[in-house]
Design a protein around this motif. Structure first.
Motif, PDB file in Angstrom:
ATOM      1  N   CYS A 460       0.849  -1.195   0.000  1.00 23.27           N
ATOM      2  CA  CYS A 460       0.000   0.000   0.000  1.00 23.27           C
ATOM      3  C   CYS A 460       0.886   1.247   0.000  1.00 23.27           C
ATOM      4  CB  CYS A 460      -0.893  -0.017   1.234  1.00 23.27           C
ATOM      5  SG  CYS A 460      -1.922   1.444   1.406  1.00 23.27           S
ATOM      6  N   HIS A 462       0.263   4.104   1.053  1.00 23.57           N
ATOM      7  CA  HIS A 462       0.046   5.013   2.185  1.00 23.57           C
ATOM      8  C   HIS A 462       1.111   4.817   3.255  1.00 23.57           C
ATOM      9  CE1 HIS A 462      -2.273   6.214   5.964  1.00 23.57           C
ATOM     10  NE2 HIS A 462      -1.946   7.334   5.356  1.00 23.57           N
ATOM     11  N   MET A 463       1.129   3.640   3.887  1.00 22.59           N
ATOM     12  CA  MET A 463       2.123   3.378   4.928  1.00 22.59           C
ATOM     13  C   MET A 463       2.654   1.948   4.858  1.00 22.59           C
ATOM     14  SD  MET A 463       0.433   5.502   8.088  1.00 22.59           S
ATOM     15  CE  MET A 463       1.646   5.220   9.354  1.00 22.59           C
ATOM     16  N   LYS A 464       2.631   1.392   3.661  1.00 22.78           N
ATOM     17  CA  LYS A 464       3.329   0.137   3.367  1.00 22.78           C
ATOM     18  C   LYS A 464       2.711  -1.145   3.939  1.00 22.78           C
ATOM     19  CE  LYS A 464       8.045   0.681   2.746  1.00 22.78           C
ATOM     20  NZ  LYS A 464       9.392   0.949   3.264  1.00 22.78           N
ATOM     21  N   CYS A 465       1.465  -1.146   4.326  1.00 19.01           N
ATOM     22  CA  CYS A 465       0.839  -2.422   4.695  1.00 19.01           C
ATOM     23  C   CYS A 465       0.600  -3.227   3.420  1.00 19.01           C
ATOM     24  CB  CYS A 465      -0.500  -2.189   5.389  1.00 19.01           C
ATOM     25  SG  CYS A 465      -0.330  -1.495   7.033  1.00 19.01           S
ATOM     26  N   CYS A 478      -6.727  -2.217   1.698  1.00 19.46           N
ATOM     27  CA  CYS A 478      -5.670  -2.194   2.705  1.00 19.46           C
ATOM     28  C   CYS A 478      -6.266  -2.330   4.105  1.00 19.46           C
ATOM     29  CB  CYS A 478      -4.865  -0.895   2.608  1.00 19.46           C
ATOM     30  SG  CYS A 478      -3.544  -0.892   3.824  1.00 19.46           S
ATOM     31  N   CYS A 480      -4.973  -1.709   6.933  1.00 15.62           N
ATOM     32  CA  CYS A 480      -4.471  -0.797   7.970  1.00 15.62           C
ATOM     33  C   CYS A 480      -5.337   0.450   8.125  1.00 15.62           C
ATOM     34  CB  CYS A 480      -3.030  -0.414   7.665  1.00 15.62           C
ATOM     35  SG  CYS A 480      -1.929  -1.809   7.943  1.00 15.62           S
ATOM     36  N   HIS A 481      -5.500   1.231   7.052  1.00 16.48           N
ATOM     37  CA  HIS A 481      -6.254   2.475   7.174  1.00 16.48           C
ATOM     38  C   HIS A 481      -7.307   2.623   6.092  1.00 16.48           C
ATOM     39  CE1 HIS A 481      -1.987   3.046   8.452  1.00 16.48           C
ATOM     40  NE2 HIS A 481      -2.636   3.120   9.602  1.00 16.48           N
ATOM     41  N   GLY A 482      -7.564   1.526   5.357  1.00 19.89           N
ATOM     42  CA  GLY A 482      -8.733   1.501   4.471  1.00 19.89           C
ATOM     43  C   GLY A 482      -8.527   1.975   3.044  1.00 19.89           C
ATOM     44  N   ALA A 483      -7.282   2.243   2.604  1.00 21.08           N
ATOM     45  CA  ALA A 483      -7.099   2.607   1.199  1.00 21.08           C
ATOM     46  C   ALA A 483      -7.563   1.449   0.335  1.00 21.08           C
ATOM     47  CB  ALA A 483      -5.633   2.914   0.917  1.00 21.08           C
ATOM     48  N   PRO A 495      -6.875   6.656   2.401  1.00 20.44           N
ATOM     49  CA  PRO A 495      -5.977   7.810   2.402  1.00 20.44           C
ATOM     50  C   PRO A 495      -4.825   7.760   1.394  1.00 20.44           C
ATOM     51  CG  PRO A 495      -5.447   6.369   4.224  1.00 20.44           C
ATOM     52  CD  PRO A 495      -6.682   5.800   3.587  1.00 20.44           C
TER      53      PRO A 495
HETATM   54 FE1  FES Z   1      -2.616   1.185   3.550  1.00 22.81          FE
HETATM   55 FE2  FES Z   1      -2.482   3.090   5.387  1.00 22.81          FE
HETATM   56  S1  FES Z   1      -1.042   1.547   4.951  1.00 22.81           S
HETATM   57  S2  FES Z   1      -4.083   2.643   4.055  1.00 22.81           S
END
Ligand code: FES
Length: 513
Positions: A460, A462-465, A478, A480-483, A495
């Motif tokens: 991802c 956003h923050m690599k999940c 994703c 983690c934060h829903g992207a 995000p």
């Molecule tokens: Fe994927 Fe934040 S790491 S939405």
């Protein structure tokens, strides 16, 4: 028909793309730019424009692309996060203020419908919350007591307007329902009639702040504004709010009934996750809308199963003749039970956000519009402290965390894989997706309905999940934060603001050449 952020079509989607009335100016200094053309963005824009501000709404897709086009559109003061939780986390006085805010929001919607003669099927309705076993009955009693404590009038009732068996039930008046997109389109029209501007299909890529002026780079142009509001469900970039809101998916169906016994009112059982039911007439046709089977985004391996479970629950109680629509949508659950509306933490006082509505987005979107209008016009709102995003305490080490994760490394540049080999490794059926390991690389692989293979990086942006395949909606989600991303890696839900890294596939004959 408008598009949405998934493969299934919602009951509301059969609308032409909204036609905007004027073009935005890249030389003008706007008073407020609102990012996001869902119900929060459009409602807030209208209130601000009415109060004399000159506003621009920027939408990455079409109006109603996200959850506003996929809601089941319940308008409640009886909230998903029960008043027992709100009292525990915020105290009785603040919980009373929540009742006041949500009442004000429903009144605002009702007045808009009346003042602008909006034909959106708005109807006031009673809500029924019912228990089906002893444990639920005890919980229902606690919720009823808490509701009374905060001034929400209710009655115990011996009947509910549905064939679902129950032990105990409460009835709360002055709730409502409507067609969300017809309402949003009408508000957008009023906003434009007052001089406001809407630009669709223009994703915001970057913003910079200097000398109280915010410059916004979008896909089509650069705009300047004094104030910026993120009405994007969850703000982009990396923010404390991403650690305080968890993304969830909910499933919905609109069905026709053989016996024509469509329930009046809004109905809620008490399972976890709970099911919700209501009736809506759309274009002369009556539908029972039911929803539930919620799970954390990216945490359910077989999302199609959620539809089948929902269908079986509906069929248990109702005589279904046809499943006309089925769809899913996303919402963000706040950790303490209330939305975050106000100044965006980590930014200047000129940047605002509204997020974390839980399952009450239709109501809290109007709460947000009221709060943000007042904060921008007067610097104050009676609800400012209650919904303040700054009630989140900074977390030690967060800055390091951002620096470490903000730069997503491109790992597939110059590499490519043979389609036949990956196809053999993954063994995907049409519509399936999987994260596979191949030759030391991790690849997100999916096969579309034509049998074409798509390969992207599972990391991802956003923050690599690592993303997970959503079988029902044919997206990479994703956890983690829903992207969320399309099968070929394009961002459909923030995000994240950058697409998944594409991975080149070649056929063996291309490889030999
Ligand atoms: Fe994927 Fe934040 S790491 S939405």
């Amino acid at each position: 028909m408008i598009t949405r952020d998934g493969a299934y079509v919602s009951l509301w989607q059969d609308m032409p793309v909204y036609e905007t009335q004027r073009k935005p100016s890249s030389t003008l200094l706007y008073d407020v730019v609102i990012v996001g053309g869902g119900i929060t963005g459009i409602s807030t824009a209208l209130l601000l424009q009415k109060s004399g501000k000159n506003c621009l709404v920027l939408e990455a897709h079409n109006i109603g692309f996200g959850t506003s086009g996929g809601t089941t559109a319940h308008l409640n003061t009886l909230l998903d996060n029960p008043y027992t939780t709100i009292i525990k986390n915020f105290g009785t006085d603040q919980a009373k203020l929540v009742v006041q805010a949500t009442r004000e929001a429903i009144h605002l919607i009702k007045h808009h419908v009346q003042d602008y003669s909006i034909d959106c099927g708005f109807e006031e309705a009673s809500a029924f919350l019912f228990s089906q076993d002893e444990k639920q009955s005890k919980e229902l009693d606690d919720i009823a007591k808490a509701c009374e404590e905060v001034g929400l009038n209710l009655q115990y009732t011996s009947s509910i307007p549905s064939p679902i068996p129950f032990e105990k039930a409460i009835r709360v008046e002055e709730q409502a329902k409507f067609h969300p997109l017809k309402y949003i389109y009408a508000l957008a029209k009023q906003f434009e009639a007052l001089g406001g501007t809407i630009l669709q299909y223009s994703r915001v890529n970057n913003t910079t702040e200097e000398d109280d002026i915010i410059e916004i780079e979008s896909e089509s142009s650069t705009f300047k504004t004094k104030k910026l509001i993120y009405a994007t469900h969850i703000p982009p970039s990396i923010n404390l709010l991403h650690l305080r809101c968890s993304p969830w998916r909910s499933y919905a169906m609109a069905v026709k009934l053989k016996d024509g016994k469509y329930p009046d009112g809004l109905l809620y059982d008490m399972y976890d996750p709970y099911h919700y039911y209501r009736t809506q007439v759309v274009d002369g046709e009556r539908y029972l809308i039911a929803g539930g089977e919620d799970h954390k985004t990216g945490h359910e391996a077989n999302t199609e199963k959620c539809f089948r479970q929902l269908e079986s629950t509906i069929r248990r109680y109702f005589d279904v003749s046809e499943i006309a629509y089925q769809w899913s949508s996303q919402y963000f659950e706040p950790t303490d039970g209330l939305p975050y509306i106000g100044h965006l933490p980590g930014h200047s006082e000129n940047v605002y956000v509204a997020t974390g509505y839980g399952g009450n987005g239709m109501t809290f979107s109007s709460v947000a519009a009221i709060v943000l209008r007042d904060l921008i016009n007067t610097g104050e709102s009676i609800y400012a402290d209650l919904f303040s995003p700054s009630r989140i305490k900074p977390i030690a080490g967060f800055v390091d965390f951002i620096e470490h994760n903000a730069d997503v490394v491109k790992q597939f540049i110059g590499k490519w894989f043979a389609t036949e080999e990956l196809d053999g490794v993954a063994g995907l059926a049409q519509g399936e997706g999987k994260v596979v390991k191949y030759n030391g690389e991790v690849i997100a692989l999916s096969k579309d309905s034509d049998g074409t293979l798509h390969a992207v990086s599972p990391v991802c942006t956003h923050m690599k999940c690592s993303v997970a395949w959503n079988l029902a909606e044919q997206t990479w989600d994703c956890p983690c934060h829903g992207a969320r991303y399309s099968a070929d890696g394009k961002v459909v839900t923030g995000p994240a603001s950058r697409d998944l890294e594409p991975i080149e596939l070649r056929t063996l004959s291309e490889k030999e050449n």
